[in-house]
Design a protein around this motif. Sequence first.
Motif, PDB file in Angstrom:
ATOM      1  N   ARG A  26       1.067   4.322  -2.805  1.00 24.63           N
ATOM      2  CA  ARG A  26       0.986   5.747  -2.455  1.00 24.63           C
ATOM      3  C   ARG A  26       2.177   6.506  -3.045  1.00 24.63           C
ATOM      4  NH1 ARG A  26      -2.394   7.561   1.220  1.00 24.63           N
ATOM      5  NH2 ARG A  26      -1.001   9.251   1.848  1.00 24.63           N
ATOM      6  N   LYS A  83       1.873   7.023  -6.741  1.00 25.72           N
ATOM      7  CA  LYS A  83       0.853   8.010  -7.102  1.00 25.72           C
ATOM      8  C   LYS A  83       1.271   9.438  -6.748  1.00 25.72           C
ATOM      9  CE  LYS A  83      -3.248   5.050  -6.843  1.00 25.72           C
ATOM     10  NZ  LYS A  83      -4.528   4.797  -6.137  1.00 25.72           N
ATOM     11  N   LEU A 125       1.618  10.561  -3.702  1.00 28.43           N
ATOM     12  CA  LEU A 125       0.929  10.964  -2.487  1.00 28.43           C
ATOM     13  C   LEU A 125       1.916  11.066  -1.321  1.00 28.43           C
ATOM     14  CD1 LEU A 125      -2.214   8.648  -2.843  1.00 28.43           C
ATOM     15  CD2 LEU A 125      -2.026  11.079  -3.447  1.00 28.43           C
ATOM     16  N   TYR A 184       3.773  10.328   2.043  1.00 34.74           N
ATOM     17  CA  TYR A 184       4.080   9.171   2.882  1.00 34.74           C
ATOM     18  C   TYR A 184       5.131   9.592   3.894  1.00 34.74           C
ATOM     19  CZ  TYR A 184       8.232   8.721  -0.118  1.00 34.74           C
ATOM     20  OH  TYR A 184       9.406   8.956  -0.793  1.00 34.74           O
ATOM     21  N   GLU A 231       0.834  -1.209   0.000  1.00 32.33           N
ATOM     22  CA  GLU A 231       0.000   0.000   0.000  1.00 32.33           C
ATOM     23  C   GLU A 231       0.866   1.255   0.000  1.00 32.33           C
ATOM     24  OE1 GLU A 231      -2.627  -0.244   3.328  1.00 32.33           O
ATOM     25  OE2 GLU A 231      -3.474  -2.151   2.691  1.00 32.33           O
ATOM     26  N   VAL A 232       1.969   1.212   0.741  1.00 33.86           N
ATOM     27  CA  VAL A 232       2.886   2.353   0.767  1.00 33.86           C
ATOM     28  C   VAL A 232       3.485   2.576  -0.621  1.00 33.86           C
ATOM     29  CG1 VAL A 232       5.012   3.290   1.755  1.00 33.86           C
ATOM     30  CG2 VAL A 232       3.407   2.032   3.204  1.00 33.86           C
TER      31      VAL A 232
END
Length: 200
Positions: free
Chosen positions: A9, A12, A14, A16, A5-6
Amino acid sequence: MHNEEVLVRIAKGLVYTESEAAFQAPLRRTEQIFEYNLTPPSKPERRRSLLTEILGSVGERTVLLPPFHAGFGSNVHIGDDFFGNVNLTFVDDVEIRIGDGVMIAPSVTLTTTGHPVHPARRADFGRFSEPIVIEDKVWIGSNVVVLPGVRIGYGSVIGAGSVVSRSIPPMTIALGTPCRVVRHITDEDLTTRTAGSEIG
């Protein structure tokens, strides 16, 4: 949050945190970079061997003058006939891809990572990362900073001291803070020694 999931992210662009990305620590080549920077010029074979250990991929006839610095090293990919002068810094939390025949002058920073403006979002070193691409035959002048997500097009020249926050099209001269295209490179440049006074 699971590692997968990281990674999604990060891919994308995003935000973190350091703790979330800690699982990537084994990809850092800090010990090899330290050794490379202390390897004497009389041992070019050792330098080459270390460079192949450090970088994600590296082409032929590559020159990278020490010292250089990288957060990981393993996220950097360099093509053939590369010349990197002293104090080149790769902030390579995600990939930096450099093509063939690229020349980079002293004290250049290529940073794939930035941080949110609001301090609350910078807790635990909150950050975002976007890849950098430098196409074939690019020349980057001294003290240039290339920011996350930038692509520099084929054959372009980036003037010394520029901050490149947006992608630069092929066969252009760009400079300034923020970096902007000042003109195209044409066949007339085949007969001149420099690009003109505008890149000083």
